[in-house]
Write a protein that holds these residues in place. Structure first.
Motif, PDB file in Angstrom:
ATOM      1  N   LEU A 116     -13.090  73.292 -33.161  1.00 31.77           N
ATOM      2  CA  LEU A 116     -13.413  74.186 -34.269  1.00 31.77           C
ATOM      3  C   LEU A 116     -14.043  73.332 -35.357  1.00 31.77           C
ATOM      4  O   LEU A 116     -13.507  72.273 -35.705  1.00 31.77           O
ATOM      5  CB  LEU A 116     -12.152  74.868 -34.804  1.00 31.77           C
ATOM      6  CG  LEU A 116     -12.354  75.921 -35.899  1.00 31.77           C
ATOM      7  CD1 LEU A 116     -12.904  77.213 -35.295  1.00 31.77           C
ATOM      8  CD2 LEU A 116     -11.033  76.218 -36.619  1.00 31.77           C
ATOM      9  N   LEU A 117     -15.191  73.767 -35.876  1.00 27.31           N
ATOM     10  CA  LEU A 117     -15.876  73.017 -36.921  1.00 27.31           C
ATOM     11  C   LEU A 117     -15.889  73.844 -38.204  1.00 27.31           C
ATOM     12  O   LEU A 117     -16.273  75.020 -38.194  1.00 27.31           O
ATOM     13  CB  LEU A 117     -17.313  72.707 -36.506  1.00 27.31           C
ATOM     14  CG  LEU A 117     -18.174  71.988 -37.562  1.00 27.31           C
ATOM     15  CD1 LEU A 117     -17.683  70.560 -37.773  1.00 27.31           C
ATOM     16  CD2 LEU A 117     -19.644  72.008 -37.159  1.00 27.31           C
ATOM     17  N   VAL A 139     -18.129  78.325 -40.340  1.00 27.18           N
ATOM     18  CA  VAL A 139     -17.264  77.926 -39.225  1.00 27.18           C
ATOM     19  C   VAL A 139     -17.996  78.137 -37.909  1.00 27.18           C
ATOM     20  O   VAL A 139     -18.635  79.177 -37.692  1.00 27.18           O
ATOM     21  CB  VAL A 139     -15.959  78.749 -39.232  1.00 27.18           C
ATOM     22  CG1 VAL A 139     -15.102  78.428 -38.010  1.00 27.18           C
ATOM     23  CG2 VAL A 139     -15.176  78.499 -40.516  1.00 27.18           C
ATOM     24  N   LEU A 140     -17.902  77.149 -37.028  1.00 27.69           N
ATOM     25  CA  LEU A 140     -18.412  77.233 -35.658  1.00 27.69           C
ATOM     26  C   LEU A 140     -17.228  77.166 -34.711  1.00 27.69           C
ATOM     27  O   LEU A 140     -16.391  76.260 -34.824  1.00 27.69           O
ATOM     28  CB  LEU A 140     -19.371  76.080 -35.371  1.00 27.69           C
ATOM     29  CG  LEU A 140     -20.016  76.040 -33.980  1.00 27.69           C
ATOM     30  CD1 LEU A 140     -21.001  77.190 -33.819  1.00 27.69           C
ATOM     31  CD2 LEU A 140     -20.705  74.707 -33.745  1.00 27.69           C
ATOM     32  N   ALA A 141     -17.142  78.119 -33.785  1.00 29.65           N
ATOM     33  CA  ALA A 141     -15.979  78.202 -32.903  1.00 29.65           C
ATOM     34  C   ALA A 141     -16.387  78.693 -31.524  1.00 29.65           C
ATOM     35  O   ALA A 141     -17.367  79.435 -31.384  1.00 29.65           O
ATOM     36  CB  ALA A 141     -14.934  79.155 -33.491  1.00 29.65           C
ATOM     37  N   ARG A 196     -15.226  69.202 -41.146  1.00 33.42           N
ATOM     38  CA  ARG A 196     -13.992  68.841 -40.453  1.00 33.42           C
ATOM     39  C   ARG A 196     -13.998  69.462 -39.067  1.00 33.42           C
ATOM     40  O   ARG A 196     -14.235  70.661 -38.922  1.00 33.42           O
ATOM     41  CB  ARG A 196     -12.772  69.287 -41.263  1.00 33.42           C
ATOM     42  CG  ARG A 196     -12.570  68.446 -42.522  1.00 33.42           C
ATOM     43  CD  ARG A 196     -11.472  68.978 -43.400  1.00 33.42           C
ATOM     44  NE  ARG A 196     -11.166  68.060 -44.491  1.00 33.42           N
ATOM     45  CZ  ARG A 196     -11.880  67.956 -45.604  1.00 33.42           C
ATOM     46  NH1 ARG A 196     -12.931  68.723 -45.774  1.00 33.42           N
ATOM     47  NH2 ARG A 196     -11.531  67.093 -46.549  1.00 33.42           N
ATOM     48  N   LEU A 197     -13.733  68.614 -38.081  1.00 31.91           N
ATOM     49  CA  LEU A 197     -13.756  69.021 -36.678  1.00 31.91           C
ATOM     50  C   LEU A 197     -12.353  68.907 -36.105  1.00 31.91           C
ATOM     51  O   LEU A 197     -11.707  67.853 -36.234  1.00 31.91           O
ATOM     52  CB  LEU A 197     -14.712  68.136 -35.886  1.00 31.91           C
ATOM     53  CG  LEU A 197     -14.763  68.370 -34.370  1.00 31.91           C
ATOM     54  CD1 LEU A 197     -15.394  69.723 -34.058  1.00 31.91           C
ATOM     55  CD2 LEU A 197     -15.530  67.241 -33.679  1.00 31.91           C
ATOM     56  N   ARG A 204      -5.430  67.333 -34.110  1.00 32.37           N
ATOM     57  CA  ARG A 204      -5.741  66.657 -35.372  1.00 32.37           C
ATOM     58  C   ARG A 204      -7.130  67.055 -35.856  1.00 32.37           C
ATOM     59  O   ARG A 204      -7.935  67.608 -35.112  1.00 32.37           O
ATOM     60  CB  ARG A 204      -5.663  65.128 -35.207  1.00 32.37           C
ATOM     61  CG  ARG A 204      -6.782  64.539 -34.357  1.00 32.37           C
ATOM     62  CD  ARG A 204      -6.601  63.046 -34.158  1.00 32.37           C
ATOM     63  NE  ARG A 204      -7.733  62.464 -33.441  1.00 32.37           N
ATOM     64  CZ  ARG A 204      -8.779  61.904 -34.048  1.00 32.37           C
ATOM     65  NH1 ARG A 204      -8.829  61.854 -35.372  1.00 32.37           N
ATOM     66  NH2 ARG A 204      -9.773  61.389 -33.330  1.00 32.37           N
ATOM     67  N   TRP A 205      -7.397  66.754 -37.137  1.00 30.01           N
ATOM     68  CA  TRP A 205      -8.682  67.060 -37.749  1.00 30.01           C
ATOM     69  C   TRP A 205      -9.421  65.771 -38.057  1.00 30.01           C
ATOM     70  O   TRP A 205      -8.850  64.826 -38.591  1.00 30.01           O
ATOM     71  CB  TRP A 205      -8.498  67.876 -39.024  1.00 30.01           C
ATOM     72  CG  TRP A 205      -8.023  69.267 -38.762  1.00 30.01           C
ATOM     73  CD1 TRP A 205      -6.729  69.697 -38.681  1.00 30.01           C
ATOM     74  CD2 TRP A 205      -8.845  70.413 -38.514  1.00 30.01           C
ATOM     75  NE1 TRP A 205      -6.688  71.038 -38.404  1.00 30.01           N
ATOM     76  CE2 TRP A 205      -7.967  71.506 -38.310  1.00 30.01           C
ATOM     77  CE3 TRP A 205     -10.219  70.628 -38.464  1.00 30.01           C
ATOM     78  CZ2 TRP A 205      -8.439  72.788 -38.050  1.00 30.01           C
ATOM     79  CZ3 TRP A 205     -10.696  71.907 -38.207  1.00 30.01           C
ATOM     80  CH2 TRP A 205      -9.805  72.971 -38.002  1.00 30.01           C
ATOM     81  N   ARG A 206     -10.683  65.755 -37.729  1.00 26.61           N
ATOM     82  CA  ARG A 206     -11.533  64.590 -37.970  1.00 26.61           C
ATOM     83  C   ARG A 206     -12.607  64.940 -38.997  1.00 26.61           C
ATOM     84  O   ARG A 206     -13.249  65.977 -38.890  1.00 26.61           O
ATOM     85  CB  ARG A 206     -12.195  64.159 -36.659  1.00 26.61           C
ATOM     86  CG  ARG A 206     -13.276  63.101 -36.810  1.00 26.61           C
ATOM     87  CD  ARG A 206     -13.837  62.739 -35.452  1.00 26.61           C
ATOM     88  NE  ARG A 206     -14.888  61.735 -35.549  1.00 26.61           N
ATOM     89  CZ  ARG A 206     -15.428  61.131 -34.504  1.00 26.61           C
ATOM     90  NH1 ARG A 206     -15.015  61.454 -33.284  1.00 26.61           N
ATOM     91  NH2 ARG A 206     -16.373  60.225 -34.671  1.00 26.61           N
ATOM     92  N   SER A 207     -12.796  64.078 -39.995  1.00 23.80           N
ATOM     93  CA  SER A 207     -13.853  64.280 -40.977  1.00 23.80           C
ATOM     94  C   SER A 207     -15.152  63.675 -40.468  1.00 23.80           C
ATOM     95  O   SER A 207     -15.167  62.542 -39.973  1.00 23.80           O
ATOM     96  CB  SER A 207     -13.474  63.634 -42.313  1.00 23.80           C
ATOM     97  OG  SER A 207     -12.377  64.297 -42.903  1.00 23.80           O
TER      98      SER A 207
END
Length: 355
Positions: free
Chosen positions: A295-296, A346-348, A258-259, A264-267
């Motif tokens: 944020l991933l 998590v990637l941020a 999820r990005l 909003r969040w995108r799958s």
């Protein structure tokens, strides 16, 4: 293989178990005597605070990659995560001052942990509980600054790993590697759980170190070959090119991605299959823009597949491993017993003031 210590802390007798686990993890990470003592002290303080102020919780201890990527094979660190559903802390800033203590909040010890650890993060919301997380690595592994340093990429990553039913090994594993301006994050979920699942995810981690410069779809092809002698794994690979500001993603199997895009969040979708057993003939790559607000989150199926991150996820800018630990705490439900290992990576972006 991913050795994870999951220690439930309901009474003072478990504090010793946490301390011993930290010392065992330090030996696995190759820390010297001084750094081992530091990890032991930090783990003891965090576990003691759980008993005194949250009544119950859990401490996860793992050996992890550093939060800022380095090219080649980096040194590793002991990561200690204390997680609870207690009363929370009303004054997080105050709680990090030495000597601070109040009924219903963590007290003295957090300031010491922050000073001694290489990295320390705290997230607490009154009524929801607290996550305190520390990493202790070798003395020579501290991040550097300046041009060409690891921090110049402007991103960091972290994760937590919870073995099913308190097992010694998790069938899930995450890792990341760097090649120039590219950082590649991978999360693998070995089929099933237990030692054979751990062998599969460990093979994926080892092969990833040889694929740092490859795009995600090509990396999955390499991983498929490397995992051929194992029971296989679901794998997701995300690669950020910090020069172009583009994120590329490809996945096979049941690992969710999820990005965050604005509010909003995108799958990001994976293809059906099992890396090492049955790989689809074609693997689609998604390519999306990456911004300072992105944020991933990658997670295995130990969390509900339909889980959606709450709006405040990662805010204010937090250590990505803290975000991962909060996700594990908040996304689970007593009404839905966990039936598998659980890992979140998590990637941020690194906030400008810290880069």
């Amino acid at each position: 293989m991913p050795r994870v210590w999951d220690v439930p802390v309901q009474d003072p007798t478990r504090v010793r178990d946490v301390r011993v686990a930290a010392e065992e993890a330090a030996a696995l990470a190759g820390l010297d005597g001084q750094r081992t003592a530091t990890a032991s002290l930090v783990a003891t303080e965090l576990a003691t605070n759980l008993v005194r102020h949250a009544q119950a919780g859990q401490v996860l201890i793992d050996v992890v990659d550093p939060p800022v990527p380095r090219e080649g094979r980096p040194g590793r660190a002991v990561q200690i995560s204390a997680i609870d559903h207690g009363p929370g802390i009303a004054d997080v800033t105050g709680a990090l001052r030495d000597g601070f203590s109040s009924a219903g909040s963590l007290g003295a010890g957090l300031g010491t942990c922050r000073r001694l650890a290489d990295d320390f993060g705290l997230h607490s919301v009154p009524g929801r509980g607290t996550v305190a997380l520390a990493r202790v690595g070798a003395a020579a592994d501290h991040p550097e600054g300046g041009d060409g340093s690891p921090r110049s990429l402007g991103v960091h990553a972290g994760g937590v790993n919870v073995p099913f039913a308190g097992a010694d090994h998790s069938g899930d594993a995450w890792s990341w590697v760097r090649s120039g301006d590219r950082a590649t994050l991978m999360l693998a979920d070995g089929l099933g759980h237990g030692i054979e699942a751990a062998r599969a995810s460990s093979a994926a981690v080892e092969e990833l170190r040889h694929c740092a410069g490859l795009p995600p779809a090509e990396t999955l092809r390499k991983l498929h070959t490397a995992l051929g002698g194992t029971r296989g794994a679901a794998v997701a690979v995300a690669q950020l090119d910090t020069w172009t500001g583009r994120l590329r993603f490809a996945g096979i199997g049941n690992v969710s991605a999820r990005l965050r895009e604005g509010d909003r969040w995108r799958s990001l979708l994976s293809r059906p299959g099992i890396v090492g057993v049955h790989r689809p003939h074609t693997v689609r790559e998604d390519e999306v823009p990456w911004s300072p607000d992105s944020l991933l989150i990658l997670h295995t199926d130990g969390l509900p597949g339909r889980w959606t991150p709450p709006p405040d996820t990662g805010q204010p800018p937090a250590d990505p491993a803290v975000t991962a630990a909060v996700t594990v705490r908040d996304a689970g439900s007593p009404a839905r017993p966990v039936r598998d290992d659980t890992a979140v990576a998590v990637l941020a972006p690194i906030p400008a003031e810290h880069s």
